[in-house]
Design an enzyme around this catalytic site. Structure first.
Site, PDB file in Angstrom:
ATOM      1  N   ARG A   1       1.167   7.977   9.016  1.00  0.00           N
ATOM      2  CA  ARG A   1       0.031   7.056   9.116  1.00  0.00           C
ATOM      3  C   ARG A   1      -1.109   7.817   9.769  1.00  0.00           C
ATOM      4  NH1 ARG A   1       2.401   4.468   5.924  1.00  0.00           N
ATOM      5  NH2 ARG A   1       3.140   2.301   6.065  1.00  0.00           N
TER       6      ARG A   1
ATOM      7  N   GLU B   1      -8.423   3.441   5.422  1.00  0.00           N
ATOM      8  CA  GLU B   1      -8.121   3.636   4.004  1.00  0.00           C
ATOM      9  C   GLU B   1      -8.699   2.483   3.204  1.00  0.00           C
ATOM     10  OE1 GLU B   1      -3.912   4.311   3.652  1.00  0.00           O
ATOM     11  OE2 GLU B   1      -3.987   6.028   4.983  1.00  0.00           O
TER      12      GLU B   1
ATOM     13  N   HIS C   1      -3.112   8.285  -0.164  1.00  0.00           N
ATOM     14  CA  HIS C   1      -1.915   7.532   0.245  1.00  0.00           C
ATOM     15  C   HIS C   1      -0.986   7.259  -0.961  1.00  0.00           C
ATOM     16  CE1 HIS C   1      -0.235   4.590   3.460  1.00  0.00           C
ATOM     17  NE2 HIS C   1       0.729   5.071   2.680  1.00  0.00           N
TER      18      HIS C   1
HETATM   19  C1  8YV Z   1       3.154   2.069   0.646  1.00  0.00           C
HETATM   20  C2  8YV Z   1       3.995   3.483   2.571  1.00  0.00           C
HETATM   21  O1  8YV Z   1       2.800   2.270  -0.655  1.00  0.00           O
HETATM   22  O2  8YV Z   1       6.110   2.503   2.394  1.00  0.00           O
HETATM   23  C3  8YV Z   1       5.208   2.865   3.139  1.00  0.00           C
HETATM   24  O3  8YV Z   1       5.291   2.744   4.378  1.00  0.00           O
HETATM   25  O4  8YV Z   1       3.228   4.092   3.255  1.00  0.00           O
HETATM   26  C4  8YV Z   1       3.747   3.373   1.109  1.00  0.00           C
HETATM   27  O5  8YV Z   1       4.944   3.579   0.434  1.00  0.00           O
HETATM   28  C5  8YV Z   1       1.948   1.671   1.423  1.00  0.00           C
HETATM   29  O6  8YV Z   1       2.306   1.351   2.724  1.00  0.00           O
HETATM   30  C6  8YV Z   1       1.222   0.479   0.822  1.00  0.00           C
HETATM   31  O7  8YV Z   1       1.900  -0.705   1.115  1.00  0.00           O
END
Ligand code: 8YV
Length: 334
Positions: A239, A268, A287
């Site tokens: 993150r 984002e 992302h």
């Molecule tokens: C998601 C991610 O696509 O699963 C996670 O924690 O970072 C990604 O796979 C993103 O969070 C959008 O929901």
């Protein structure tokens, strides 16, 4: 018996809709890219028994209080820093996530960013497109080797361990930092545990894969970046706020570290004029860690399975706060 009513906050693959429709009345914000506006979300949640949360909607206590009928939030992600889980548990609201199904896909992306940043792949494409490729010279576009280098994984959970397995094929020395050492992981891939500072000093590649929590926010700041080698590459596939973007910008601009590969950002979508993106030694992607067709479909299916199970009195496969289920069992399953 009336079917429970569920909200899906973005268009998801049909396979997930099929799972939901078997047991629920489904209402979908049927847009591919446009996120559901907050007021629409609140309105729809008030009329829902559960929700499949697609994207990074902030789900906190006040929102839950606005929609007391909604007892289940099934997050289509493994990370759940967008949700106040303590607030949910206090209110008897179940949260689920999608661990496991995205591990290998996200590890592929993290490893790809290591190679792309170290070997300057995007910079090379830009040089061609901008007509700046004038010919060959011995040190033209030289980067850092991945094969045989030292990898430092910060947060060797499911995804971090999958990155380590890939690194074995590149004959890398594997270091890791977790809250606690993991002897089974060490035995499997020959990894060695390090305190954070030692890992930063020794690694050629530092890959950040911790969840975002109050403890990990700003984990990699100016002090930590200063410990890294000038030839080292930082990859953040966790993150954005785990790494201090201003400190990272300064370290990359001044060539105190070699390069960075970034899948995630503080905000984002990241703005195209973000200072980090002006640097030639930044490889950035939007992302997309889990973004393969198969994995995104599996994530949507697993979120749907969680939601349907929770709303029909069965054990959901991957609850985040299972204590809520125990509470439901004692009282009455909603
Ligand atoms: C998601 C991610 O696509 O699963 C996670 O924690 O970072 C990604 O796979 C993103 O969070 C959008 O929901």
């Amino acid at each position: 018996m009336t079917k429970p009513r569920v909200l899906v906050t973005r268009r998801v693959p049909e396979a997930a809709q099929v799972i939901l429709r078997t047991a629920c009345e489904v209402h979908t914000w049927d847009h591919e890219e446009e996120p559901m506006p907050q007021d629409e979300l609140v309105r729809a949640l008030r009329e829902s028994d559960g929700a499949l949360i697609v994207g990074m909607h902030r789900i906190d206590g006040p929102l839950m209080d606005e929609a007391p009928r909604c007892r289940v939030y099934a997050n289509m992600a493994v990370g759940y820093d967008n949700i106040d889980v303590a607030a949910a548990t206090a209110r008897g609201v179940l949260i689920t996530n999608t661990p496991g199904v995205l591990t290998e896909t996200t590890a592929d992306l993290a490893f790809g960013l290591m190679i792309a940043a170290a070997r300057r792949l995007y910079e090379g494409q830009r040089i061609i497109l901008e007509g700046r490729w004038k010919g060959w010279s011995p040190m033209f576009m030289t980067g850092q080797d991945v094969y045989g280098a030292t990898l430092g994984i910060i947060g060797a959970g499911r995804i971090g361990q999958a990155v380590a397995r890939r690194a074995r094929g590149f004959d890398m020395r594997i270091l890791y930092h977790n809250r606690r050492p993991d002897p089974a992981f060490e035995a499997e891939v020959g990894a060695s545990y390090r305190q954070l500072d030692d890992l930063l000093r020794e690694a050629d590649f530092v890959v950040v894969l911790v969840p975002l929590t109050p403890e990990t926010r700003g984990l990699i700041g100016a002090r930590e970046l200063a410990l890294m080698k000038p030839t080292a590459v930082l990859v953040n596939a966790a993150r954005g706020p785990v790494v201090d973007e201003r400190a990272l910008y300064a370290a990359l601009r001044d060539r105190r570290i070699w390069a960075a590969g970034l899948d995630v950002f503080d905000e984002e979508p990241v703005s195209p004029d973000h200072p980090l993106l002006s640097l030639p030694n930044v490889t950035a992607v939007p992302h997309i860690g889990s973004a393969s067709v198969r994995t995104r479909t599996r994530m949507a299916e697993l979120a749907a399975e969680n939601l349907v199970a929770a709303l029909t009195g069965r054990q959901p496969p991957t609850p985040v706060n299972p204590e809520v289920l125990r509470q439901w069992r004692k009282e009455r399953w909603p």
